[in-house]
Design a protein around this motif. Structure first.
Motif, short mmCIF file in Angstrom:
data_model
loop_
_atom_site.label_atom_id
_atom_site.label_comp_id
_atom_site.label_asym_id
_atom_site.label_seq_id
_atom_site.Cartn_x
_atom_site.Cartn_y
_atom_site.Cartn_z
N VAL A 82 2.89 3.51 9.88
CA VAL A 82 3.31 4.13 11.15
C VAL A 82 4.81 3.96 11.34
CG1 VAL A 82 3.14 3.95 13.67
CG2 VAL A 82 1.07 3.86 12.26
N THR A 83 5.28 2.75 11.11
CA THR A 83 6.70 2.45 11.28
C THR A 83 7.55 3.24 10.29
OG1 THR A 83 6.07 0.23 11.99
CG2 THR A 83 8.35 0.55 11.38
N ALA A 84 7.11 3.29 9.03
CA ALA A 84 7.85 4.01 8.00
C ALA A 84 7.90 5.50 8.31
CB ALA A 84 7.21 3.77 6.64
N ALA A 85 6.79 6.05 8.79
CA ALA A 85 6.77 7.48 9.12
C ALA A 85 7.75 7.80 10.24
CB ALA A 85 5.35 7.89 9.53
N THR A 86 7.84 6.89 11.21
CA THR A 86 8.75 7.11 12.33
C THR A 86 10.21 7.07 11.85
OG1 THR A 86 7.15 6.05 13.80
CG2 THR A 86 9.38 6.35 14.64
N GLY A 87 10.56 6.04 11.08
CA GLY A 87 11.93 5.93 10.61
C GLY A 87 12.34 7.02 9.65
N ALA A 88 11.36 7.57 8.91
CA ALA A 88 11.66 8.64 7.96
C ALA A 88 11.69 10.02 8.63
CB ALA A 88 10.62 8.65 6.84
N GLY A 89 11.45 10.06 9.94
CA GLY A 89 11.51 11.32 10.67
C GLY A 89 10.26 12.16 10.59
N GLN A 90 9.12 11.57 10.12
CA GLN A 90 7.88 12.32 10.05
C GLN A 90 7.13 12.32 11.37
OE1 GLN A 90 5.65 10.76 6.73
NE2 GLN A 90 7.07 11.57 5.21
N ALA A 91 7.57 11.53 12.33
CA ALA A 91 7.00 11.51 13.68
C ALA A 91 8.13 11.31 14.66
CB ALA A 91 5.96 10.40 13.81
N ALA A 130 0.84 -1.19 0.00
CA ALA A 130 0.00 0.00 0.00
C ALA A 130 0.88 1.24 0.00
CB ALA A 130 -0.94 0.02 1.21
N VAL A 131 0.35 2.29 -0.60
CA VAL A 131 0.99 3.61 -0.58
C VAL A 131 0.10 4.53 0.25
CG1 VAL A 131 1.84 5.54 -1.95
CG2 VAL A 131 1.97 3.21 -2.87
N TYR A 132 0.70 5.20 1.24
CA TYR A 132 -0.04 6.09 2.13
C TYR A 132 0.52 7.51 2.01
CZ TYR A 132 -2.06 2.09 4.61
OH TYR A 132 -2.76 0.95 4.93
N SER A 133 -0.37 8.47 2.19
CA SER A 133 0.08 9.84 2.35
C SER A 133 0.67 10.01 3.75
CB SER A 133 -1.08 10.82 2.15
OG SER A 133 -2.05 10.64 3.17
N ALA A 134 1.33 11.13 3.97
CA ALA A 134 1.96 11.36 5.26
C ALA A 134 0.95 11.46 6.39
CB ALA A 134 2.80 12.63 5.21
N ASP A 135 -0.32 11.80 6.07
CA ASP A 135 -1.34 11.91 7.12
C ASP A 135 -2.21 10.67 7.23
OD1 ASP A 135 -2.63 12.24 4.73
OD2 ASP A 135 -3.67 14.09 5.29
N GLY A 136 -1.78 9.53 6.63
CA GLY A 136 -2.45 8.26 6.86
C GLY A 136 -3.54 7.90 5.89
N VAL A 137 -3.68 8.61 4.79
CA VAL A 137 -4.68 8.27 3.79
C VAL A 137 -4.09 7.23 2.83
CG1 VAL A 137 -6.11 9.13 1.89
CG2 VAL A 137 -5.77 10.53 3.95
N GLU A 138 -4.83 6.14 2.65
CA GLU A 138 -4.37 5.12 1.70
C GLU A 138 -4.58 5.62 0.28
OE1 GLU A 138 -6.21 1.04 0.25
OE2 GLU A 138 -5.42 0.82 2.31
N LEU A 139 -3.50 5.68 -0.50
CA LEU A 139 -3.55 6.18 -1.86
C LEU A 139 -3.70 5.07 -2.89
CD1 LEU A 139 -0.66 8.81 -1.62
CD2 LEU A 139 -3.12 9.18 -1.26
N ALA A 140 -3.20 3.89 -2.57
CA ALA A 140 -3.25 2.78 -3.52
C ALA A 140 -2.94 1.49 -2.79
CB ALA A 140 -2.26 2.98 -4.66
N LEU A 141 -3.45 0.39 -3.34
CA LEU A 141 -3.23 -0.93 -2.76
C LEU A 141 -3.13 -1.94 -3.88
CD1 LEU A 141 -3.25 -2.92 -0.31
CD2 LEU A 141 -5.74 -2.96 -0.52
N SER A 142 -2.18 -2.86 -3.77
CA SER A 142 -2.05 -3.92 -4.76
C SER A 142 -1.52 -5.16 -4.07
CB SER A 142 -1.10 -3.51 -5.90
OG SER A 142 -1.06 -4.50 -6.90
N GLN A 143 -1.70 -6.32 -4.71
CA GLN A 143 -1.16 -7.55 -4.16
C GLN A 143 -0.78 -8.50 -5.28
OE1 GLN A 143 -4.34 -9.05 -1.64
NE2 GLN A 143 -4.97 -10.51 -3.19
N SER A 144 0.10 -9.43 -4.94
CA SER A 144 0.56 -10.44 -5.88
C SER A 144 0.84 -11.71 -5.09
CB SER A 144 1.83 -9.96 -6.61
OG SER A 144 2.29 -10.94 -7.52
N GLY A 145 0.40 -12.84 -5.61
CA GLY A 145 0.46 -14.09 -4.85
C GLY A 145 1.65 -14.96 -5.18
N TYR A 146 1.77 -16.05 -4.41
CA TYR A 146 2.81 -17.06 -4.62
C TYR A 146 2.30 -18.38 -4.06
CZ TYR A 146 3.64 -14.37 -0.35
OH TYR A 146 3.48 -13.63 0.80
N ALA A 147 2.97 -19.43 -4.43
CA ALA A 147 2.49 -20.78 -4.11
C ALA A 147 3.11 -21.29 -2.81
CB ALA A 147 2.83 -21.74 -5.24
#
Length: 503
Positions: A438-447, A17-34
């Motif tokens: 949440v984790t990505a925002a913290t590590g990127a310095g946004q929180a 998923a791709v999120y904006s900095a304020d937590g809005v989901e912008l896009a979602l995709s998935q791909s499977g495996y066996a």
């Protein structure tokens, strides 16, 4: 504006998923495996398939979101899915999936140890965890074990593919490798006693707390993924455990119950308690200074899939009709009992050799009755875990539920009724992806901290109140479930004995 990239490697697919900095989901995709099941109780996947799925899903999600620059990236995966790699990171054999239970004898050996670090694991390592799986490899595939340059969790494998850095999530290390963050770190003496004295050399050497930055995405991975921006990768961890970050943050009495193929129960406590019926308490696994407690059902949603699609032969498109028919039946009136231990029991029984059962069948038993009994059996397993928390001194005040249970109204309703307590149903589809944001925002310095970021990503919830008119029927059913578990234990152990398995 810079976006956040969240990667969730599940049992059947990679979800991105791709999120904006304020937590809005912008896009979602998935791909499977066996997944392959070469023997009863075994489950394996190809790590290269994980990466291909991540690349496919990431490129699709970024394109859908308009290809924004990415400030932060975080990864969550199933716990105890273990890759065995050479020094260059190439797979030496298929990865052992979290549900793989071949290492039951090795798990039993950990229970015989009196090493003090095992008090953080309820006295032993579960059959699913990395250490028993490494022990199994050393005993049964010694050439592969000796050749392994890296034995690592799926989350750490993906972080390496992203950054080129071999690091370990402190969450996985504490919860699954017997790592002691307040003592000696990796327990070399325990590993030696268990027959894997060189295991430290095969594990990632750098252990990173959840939310701390690891490194930027390396250029080769950026090209494969189609990434732009700074794209700093933060330490992630175990999918269900991180979900506490997506329910507004961890606090005493708040339990996140993630109901999917399996069901995971996670909470944090301020002071440790040591009942043998839980996993933990794990020091500093999520938040430094606090203790994480975990419980789990190995099979839950997977039992319902098996009952509907495999046992009853209903195509997936017809399952909503079956669920509706089952929901019309009175609770417990079918005269059936399903035990949900299809791949053993995580907690509170900690018994990998328990097996599933359908009791009470007659020639008049109807498909909707069998399915309803399966739903009730899974709900009884959920109650058994939460009862063990309370009995062990772990407070349970708020129960947040999420995952596949959202799409099965009978499962959701029955769980609330069996527990006899309100459920806070999370409206957002994937708590793990939100937790990764949440984790990505913290590590990127946004929180400034995980807690600050988590408060900004708190979800919308719907309260599901229990129907008290069903209490007597479900109390009787739960008592029968507990009694049937004990009555079938010895038979299940005989049927699941390693010498009975083919090959």
């Amino acid at each position: 504006m810079s976006a956040l990239l969240a990667i969730d490697l599940g049992t059947e697919s990679a979800r991105v998923a791709v999120y904006s900095a304020d937590g809005v989901e912008l896009a979602l995709s998935q791909s499977g495996y066996a997944t392959s099941f070469p023997r009863p109780g075994w489950a394996e996947q190809n790590p290269e398939d994980w990466w291909r799925a991540v690349v496919t899903a990431t490129r699709a999600a970024l394109t859908e979101a308009g290809s924004p620059p990415v400030a932060g990236v975080a990864v969550a995966t199933t716990a105890s899915t273990v890759a065995v790699l050479d020094e260059a990171g190439r797979p030496l054999r298929p990865a052992l999936l979290w549900m793989d239970s071949r290492a039951s004898a090795e798990s039993a050996l950990t229970a015989a140890s009196d090493h003090p670090v095992l008090r953080y694991a309820g006295g032993s390592d579960a059959v699913e965890w990395l250490v028993p799986k490494a022990m199994w490899l050393a005993r049964h595939q010694p050439d592969i074990y000796r050749a392994a340059g890296h034995i690592t969790e799926a989350v750490d494998y993906l972080v390496w593919r992203l950054t080129g850095e071999w690091t370990g999530s402190r969450m996985n290390a504490v919860c699954k490798w017997n790592y002691d963050p307040r003592g000696a770190g990796l327990p070399d003496d325990l590993y030696a006693d268990l027959g894997v004295p060189d295991l430290r050399d095969k594990l990632p050497g750098r252990i990173v707390p959840v939310g701390d930055p690891v490194a930027p995405v390396q250029s080769s991975a950026r090209d494969e993924l189609g990434l732009t921006g700074g794209a700093v990768v933060s330490a992630g961890g175990i999918d269900a455990h991180l979900s506490l970050l997506a329910v507004g943050g961890a606090r005493a009495g708040r339990v996140s119950v993630v109901c999917g193929t399996s069901t995971a129960f996670v909470t944090e406590i301020d002071e440790p308690v040591y009942p043998p019926t839980v996993w933990g308490p794990y020091p500093d696994a999520l938040n430094t200074g606090r203790w994480l407690v975990e419980g789990g059902q190995v099979t839950s949603g997977s039992v319902l899939t098996w009952a509907g699609e495999q046992l009853l032969g209903r195509p997936r498109a017809e399952l909503p009709g079956l669920i509706k028919e089952a929901a019309a039946l009175p609770p417990g009136a079918h005269g059936l009992m399903v035990l949900d231990y299809f791949m053993g029991n995580r907690t509170p029984l900690r018994d990998p050799r328990l097996r599933g059962a359908v009791l009470g069948l007659t020639l008049g038993s109807r498909p909707e009755e069998v399915y309803r009994a399966a739903v009730e059996g899974v709900a009884y397993g959920t109650r058994q875990v939460l009862d063990s928390f309370v009995d062990g001194g772990v407070p349970v005040e708020e129960v947040f539920v999420s995952g596949g249970i959202r799409h099965n109204p009978l499962w959701l309703r029955t769980t609330a009724d069996v527990l006899g307590r309100p459920l806070l149903l999370v409206a957002e589809g994937n708590l793990t992806l939100r937790a990764c944001a949440v984790t990505a925002a913290t590590g990127a310095g946004q929180a400034a901290s995980l807690a600050e970021a988590a408060a900004g990503f708190a979800p919308r919830v719907t309260v599901v109140e229990p129907d008290t008119s069903h209490r007597a029927a479900f109390e009787q059913g739960y008592g029968d479930y507990r009694a049937a578990t004990e009555a079938t234990r010895a038979i299940a152990h005989r049927l699941s004995a390693p010498e009975r398995q083919p090959g």
